[in-house]
Each structure stands twice: as C-alpha cells, then as structure tokens.
Design a protein around this motif. Structure first.
Motif: not given
Ligand SMILES: [Zn+2]
Length: 348
Positions: A33, A37, A64, A67
């Motif tokens: 991330c 995030c 992810c 994000c």
C-alpha cells in the motif's frame, strides 16, 4: 536507505508527503500500500517498507486495489489540491502568491501557472470565491449556492463565472458526459432487483439498481452520453460477484476501486461515506462535519442523491438526524432492505 521508524510514523499520520517516497508491504495479506492508504492500518510487526512499488512486487507483494500504489502520483495535481485545502482552511491568512507558495513549497510562478492550468482559476480567484461561499453558507444560503453549483456544469470557465457557487471544486480532468471514457458493463440478478455494474479500466464507474435491464441500460447511456459503452459480462464478473457477496453479508468490506466523475466536494463526501462502517449509519450533518463543512448538510444530501455507484459508495448509510431514512436514488424500500440486512448480518 529507508528510516523505518520515520516511515512508520508517516503511516500512522497518513502523511501525504510520504506518498511516492515508499510503499509498505503487509506480510499477513501479501498486499502493498501507499503510506496514506485509507484501509485499516496493519500491525507494525507485519509491515515491510520498500522504496518503490517494483521492489515490493519483486518481494512477492501485490498492489492494493484501494490505494493503487503502483499508479504514479500526479504531483502537480496533488500540489494544487494541497493549495486548495490550505486556502479553504485558512481564509484569513495571507494568501498572496508568495505566502501561499512558501506554505506549499513551490515558487509563486510555478504555483500560479500550475494552479490555473489544473483548477481553472488562479489561487487568488479561488480564495475570493471561497470567502464568498463561506459567507453565503453562514447566511444559510447553502441550498441556493449548491444548486447553482450543480447547475453550473463544472467546467472551469463556468465555475469562475459562477464563482459565488463554488462550494466544491472541479479537477481540470473532469469531463462532461464521460467524453473519452471507455465503459464496460454487465447486469446481473441481485436480492435488490436487477443490478448494473459498469467500470472503466481504472475502477467501477457506476452501480445502479432497477426493475428492468432496458431502463438501467438507458440511464447509464444518459449519464455518460459521450462515453464509449459496451456490454462485457466476463470483464465485470469479478466486480459484480464482489457486490453480490457484499449484499449477502459475506464481504462486509467492499474495497473496489472506483472511477467516478465528480467535483472535489463530491469526492470528499463520497470518501466520508466509504468510511462509514458496515452496519452503521450517519446523519447528513455528521457527514458534513466529517468533511469539515458543518453547514453543508444540504450539499451532502445532494451529493448522496447524485451518487453513481450504489452500495460501493454506501450512501444508503446516511439517514436523517431523527432516524428517518431520508431519500435513496434507487428507491427507499431498497435502502430499508439494505440497512436491515446489514444490521442483521453485521459481522467483523
Ligand atoms: Zn492500500
């Protein structure tokens, strides 16, 4: 070399300045991330830091979906947005180009040019409009201001012409009617009726619920009248399946990436909606407070009513102060059912 302690402090603070400097991999999930995030922060001992997304991927982590750390930040847009937020938060400060540039960390010349190009008005014009809209809000004229804004069409030129109406701000990338967008969609059966899910390559752009396929199809084409739209059941199957699992209570956290055309104000409202936990509700005024515009209750209600992405952006979790359901774009009975199901199936 990364200073891991500093990285972790930035993660805890969701410090936007850290975005682009490093990413964090979470050992238990195999996901990496951005430092900012919005998902729940992992435990410190599960986190590994990497300077680049490529390094995280080489170590076996996947990006992810929420994000999207592999996507490049648009540093100039980020800078312009920081300037907007600063102007909004400090209406009485010295907002000359020199002072604002020093605050944001760019030269006055660069600030003026970039801001104008991306936002459509100069920082000074933005500040003036901001003051006027705050004044109007305090005069309880929020509704008129907002309606004017929504009627204005959001192009930078019309925005400036309607500077009074500037409650939200449009990114320069906002394109009316989805011009240049390529949208795929599918329609599936759901417990709430026929469910249309549409997406671009960047994320889900529309989710709507209706009684028949023809009207769902027609309203998608109306909403995005300039987009290139095609049916693609295979491409949309994963997103539709995730939404169906969510409706059955099996997947309380629906972290699908979204790609919606919206003003900055709508974006902020929708982000706040995505932060309302499964099984809970918030009042329109609580959402207004959450985005730092406590007088914008009606504008929040309007943003909910214009949400294109049912369920994924859970506008059904916003209700009136007194507990009445308020409105729902896809029918009040569906809102009642959604909330009842969430309360019954709430699990974490
Ligand atoms: Zn993330």
């Amino acid at each position: 070399m990364l200073d891991e302690e500093k990285c972790w402090q930035a993660v805890l603070a969701r410090d936007s300045r850290a975005d682009g400097r490093f990413v964090m991999g979470v050992r238990s999930t195999g996901i990496y991330c951005r430092p900012t995030c919005p998902a729940k922060r992992p435990a410190r001992e599960r986190v590994r830091f990497f300077i680049t997304p490529a390094e995280a991927e080489a170590a076996g982590f996947r990006a992810c979906l929420r994000c999207q750390p592999q996507r490049e930040l648009e540093p100039q847009m980020e800078m312009a947005q920081r300037a907007c937020r600063y102007i909004e938060a400090n209406p009485d400060a010295d907002l000359s180009l020199a002072a604002l540039g020093a605050e944001i960390g760019v030269s006055p010349y660069h600030l003026q040019r970039t801001f104008k190009r991306l936002i459509g008005v100069t920082p000074h014009q933005y500040a003036v409009a901001q003051r006027r809209s705050q004044l109007k809000a305090s005069l309880k004229e929020g509704e008129t201001v907002t309606n004017a804004l929504y009627d204005a069409g959001y192009s930078p030129a019309s925005l400036y012409a309607n500077a009074d109406a500037q409650l939200g701000m449009t990114p320069a990338t906002y394109r009316r009617g989805g011009e240049g967008m390529s949208i795929a969609y599918t329609i599936v059966a759901s417990p709430l009726g026929r469910l249309l899910v549409a997406a671009t390559e960047r994320g889900v752009s529309a989710v709507s619920i209706g009684d028949d396929d023809a009207s769902l199809d027609a309203s998608l084409r109306r909403e995005y009248h300039s987009a290139d739209i095609r049916r693609d059941d295979a491409m949309l199957d994963p997103a539709a399946a995730a939404i169906l699992r969510h409706l059955e209570g099996q997947q309380p956290h629906l972290n699908l990436p979204v790609d919606v055309q919206a003003t900055a104000f709508q974006q902020r409202v929708w982000q706040a909606l995505r932060a309302i936990p499964y099984g809970s509700t918030r009042s329109y005024s609580a959402v207004a407070q959450a985005i730092g515009q406590p007088t914008a209750t009606r504008a929040v209600a309007h943003a909910c009513a214009t949400n294109h992405v049912a369920i994924v952006i859970p506008c059904h979790r916003v209700v009136r102060e007194n507990g009445d359901l308020g409105g729902y774009r896809w029918g009040i009975e569906r809102k009642r059912t959604l909330l009842a199901n969430e309360r019954a199936g709430e699990k974490f």
